[in-house]
Design a protein around this motif. Sequence first.
Motif, PDB file in Angstrom:
ATOM      1  N   UNK A 369       0.676  -1.190  -0.129  1.00 30.82           N
ATOM      2  CA  UNK A 369       0.057   0.105  -0.009  1.00 30.82           C
ATOM      3  C   UNK A 369       0.775   1.291   0.012  1.00 30.82           C
ATOM      4  N   UNK A 370       1.848   1.254   0.612  1.00 35.33           N
ATOM      5  CA  UNK A 370       2.963   2.537   0.665  1.00 35.33           C
ATOM      6  C   UNK A 370       3.505   3.039  -0.609  1.00 35.33           C
ATOM      7  N   UNK A 371       3.456   2.044  -1.725  1.00 38.56           N
ATOM      8  CA  UNK A 371       3.808   2.209  -3.111  1.00 38.56           C
ATOM      9  C   UNK A 371       3.066   3.627  -3.559  1.00 38.56           C
ATOM     10  N   UNK A 372       1.839   3.597  -3.040  1.00 40.43           N
ATOM     11  CA  UNK A 372       1.026   4.794  -3.553  1.00 40.43           C
ATOM     12  C   UNK A 372       1.141   5.875  -2.593  1.00 40.43           C
ATOM     13  N   UNK A 373       1.388   5.801  -1.447  1.00 44.56           N
ATOM     14  CA  UNK A 373       1.730   6.817  -0.371  1.00 44.56           C
ATOM     15  C   UNK A 373       2.761   7.489  -1.010  1.00 44.56           C
ATOM     16  N   UNK A 374       3.957   6.796  -1.246  1.00 39.53           N
ATOM     17  CA  UNK A 374       5.224   7.520  -1.543  1.00 39.53           C
ATOM     18  C   UNK A 374       5.122   8.527  -2.815  1.00 39.53           C
ATOM     19  N   UNK A 375       4.440   8.212  -3.637  1.00 41.67           N
ATOM     20  CA  UNK A 375       3.955   9.103  -4.890  1.00 41.67           C
ATOM     21  C   UNK A 375       3.399  10.405  -4.653  1.00 41.67           C
ATOM     22  N   UNK A 376       2.096  10.324  -3.825  1.00 47.28           N
ATOM     23  CA  UNK A 376       1.203  11.026  -3.640  1.00 47.28           C
ATOM     24  C   UNK A 376       2.135  12.085  -2.440  1.00 47.28           C
ATOM     25  N   UNK A 377       2.885  11.451  -1.596  1.00 50.15           N
ATOM     26  CA  UNK A 377       3.769  12.401  -0.604  1.00 50.15           C
ATOM     27  C   UNK A 377       4.892  13.466  -1.487  1.00 50.15           C
ATOM     28  N   UNK A 378       5.497  12.661  -2.405  1.00 52.25           N
ATOM     29  CA  UNK A 378       6.503  13.417  -3.132  1.00 52.25           C
ATOM     30  C   UNK A 378       5.705  14.521  -3.939  1.00 52.25           C
ATOM     31  N   UNK A 379       4.568  14.376  -4.393  1.00 50.32           N
ATOM     32  CA  UNK A 379       3.623  15.633  -5.272  1.00 50.32           C
ATOM     33  C   UNK A 379       3.351  16.262  -3.883  1.00 50.32           C
ATOM     34  N   UNK A 380       3.208  16.053  -2.941  1.00 50.99           N
ATOM     35  CA  UNK A 380       2.631  17.390  -1.642  1.00 50.99           C
ATOM     36  C   UNK A 380       4.130  18.002  -1.393  1.00 50.99           C
ATOM     37  N   UNK A 381       5.172  17.258  -1.463  1.00 51.45           N
ATOM     38  CA  UNK A 381       6.453  17.908  -1.174  1.00 51.45           C
ATOM     39  C   UNK A 381       6.924  18.823  -2.385  1.00 51.45           C
ATOM     40  N   UNK A 382       6.570  18.649  -3.602  1.00 53.41           N
ATOM     41  CA  UNK A 382       6.960  19.777  -4.630  1.00 53.41           C
ATOM     42  C   UNK A 382       5.892  20.751  -4.465  1.00 53.41           C
ATOM     43  N   UNK A 383       4.585  20.634  -4.106  1.00 51.38           N
ATOM     44  CA  UNK A 383       4.010  21.725  -3.657  1.00 51.38           C
ATOM     45  C   UNK A 383       4.106  22.571  -2.663  1.00 51.38           C
ATOM     46  N   UNK A 384       4.629  21.910  -1.679  1.00 51.89           N
ATOM     47  CA  UNK A 384       5.131  22.655  -0.404  1.00 51.89           C
ATOM     48  C   UNK A 384       6.252  23.544  -0.686  1.00 51.89           C
ATOM     49  N   UNK A 385       7.177  22.991  -1.800  1.00 52.27           N
ATOM     50  CA  UNK A 385       8.145  23.810  -2.129  1.00 52.27           C
ATOM     51  C   UNK A 385       8.071  24.762  -2.850  1.00 52.27           C
TER      52      UNK A 385
END
Length: 600
Positions: A369-385
């Motif tokens: 399940x963490x496969x999907x979390x990782x992609x969603x989290x990286x996009x959130x980090x890009x937006x936070x940046x």
Amino acid sequence: MKISLDWISDYVDLSDLDPTTIADKLTLSTAEVEDLITVERSVEGVLVGEIVELEPIAAEGKTLHRAVVDCGTQRFVTVCGAPNVRVGMKSAFAPAGVTLAGETTITQTEMAGHTSEGVLCSAAELGMSRWHEGILELPSDLENGAPLSRWIPPTDTLIELDNKSLTHRPDLWGHYGFARELAAIFGRPLRPLPQVDLSRFDNLPAYPLKVEDPENCPCYACLDIKLDAAVPSPLIVQRRLHALGQRTFNLMVDLTNYVMLEIGQPTHAFDGDLVHEIRVAPMGRRGTFVTLDGQEREMLPEDLLIWNENEPVALAGVMGGLHSEVTEKTKRVLLESANFKAARIRKTSVRLDLRTDSAQRFEKAKPQVIVKWAVARILACIEEAGRPYEVLSRFTVAGDLDDAYRPLTMPWRDVARMAGQDLPEDEVLAILRSLEFEAKRNGDVLEVGIPPFRSRKDISIPADIIEEILRIYGYGRLTPRLPESPIAPLPENRPLDVQHAVRGVLAGAHRFVEVHNYAWTDDKWLAQLGFEPQQALELKNPAAQPYRRLRTTLVPNLLALVRPNRVHRDAFRLFEIGDVYRADGDGCIETTHLGGVSFQ
């Protein structure tokens, strides 16, 4: 493994607790803490500076530059030898009078015939890490002259944990897993992990993806993204990576490492202009592959690789390839997040002596399940940046994300039976829910939903649920109680009494020494003796091929001890009491024999 309390604070507030208290509770409830490490950074007085002029300096044996650094209200001149210095770059500048790591106080000096009014700093000079190969590169949107301490606090505390106590908990190979544990231990709320909703890209085309070895790759996912990948990552990302011993490179590479350390899921960023179609398949033959570190690796047919059509671009779960890496020219990224079979990754990693952070995590059989979390989290980090990006494909998945809760029921009375005492119902349910289990009492039954991020190898039976409850409840709160058992005299064991008597006579009166040999025989030794046992039982899985038969007599193995013992003794006596075995139709006959050998 190390975790940062600065990082943990994003998800659970422990500001009123000292690190020693946190470490002690963590040891008693979750994993053994080996050390507390204080990271002390030298950022006081250090400024954000932009390099506005750069002039090479002739210096024997060195490559130096005279740089003009704009720090807002003032410009400084410095001499810099860093290989990555360039015009337009923003870095950390320490003017004269600032004290850096190692108690080094900066003074105005003359270097190569030029005045140097300060220092452009590496991560090592700031006390952030040991990396000193180049100066620290800062995001371009930081204000010139702003104090670096605005983004980089002077201290952090790292908790170092024993890796062996985490092998069964792949969910704890990242900071968010420990934040969840600490929230449960101290009864604090857990803040959610920021993620982008990937369903908003469902109307985009799928990325070309094919998994040809689903046994070794049960789930592979990717996302095609257009963005400037080579810009510096935010300072919050850089400071945390450096604190944990990671080197920083650029936005996308840093974010893949950051998310791996945050949730434990390795990911990889390919240059999207160099990769067009993903295929996951074994090497299929002997060959070579050049990894990111520039080393040519010998590949076996069974090694799993990621292919760009028919060209290998990554060694699955271990390391990416040199010819598809993100560079300063990368404007499009293919983001990979996958799940690989633990045994396959470990075999390849150990054989190549390539023990990467990624391989160590995949070896722990990570939940899919963490496969999907990782992609969603990286996009959130890009937006936070604050970085603009465009997603070019849907979140494309081959395989199963296995994202459903797993039901488990048990009689409620088993909670008290296994714990050894009654536990409050509301506290039992609250503990399970704090660990993100679903839990409710339905009459005399405890119904539990095991979260998909918890490994099936770790949580699968009722006893596992009781362990989860008790370690958070606190073993120290359980009342010690001796087990109750009836007292009765032991029944007489005549055969055992005879054996003891024989041992006493041989060892005490006749100076024999008792030995214990293996239950099998050595075919090579039997051939030397000229002895062929009859009715011998053969093992289906012998320790080695010569040891395929069980002994039918004690004598051959006793004789085998003569040669090694005669080197040390002129005379000796050995005896053995042991079982021997003979085939009897479809079964066997097992009897206890006495054997001895005397050498003089």
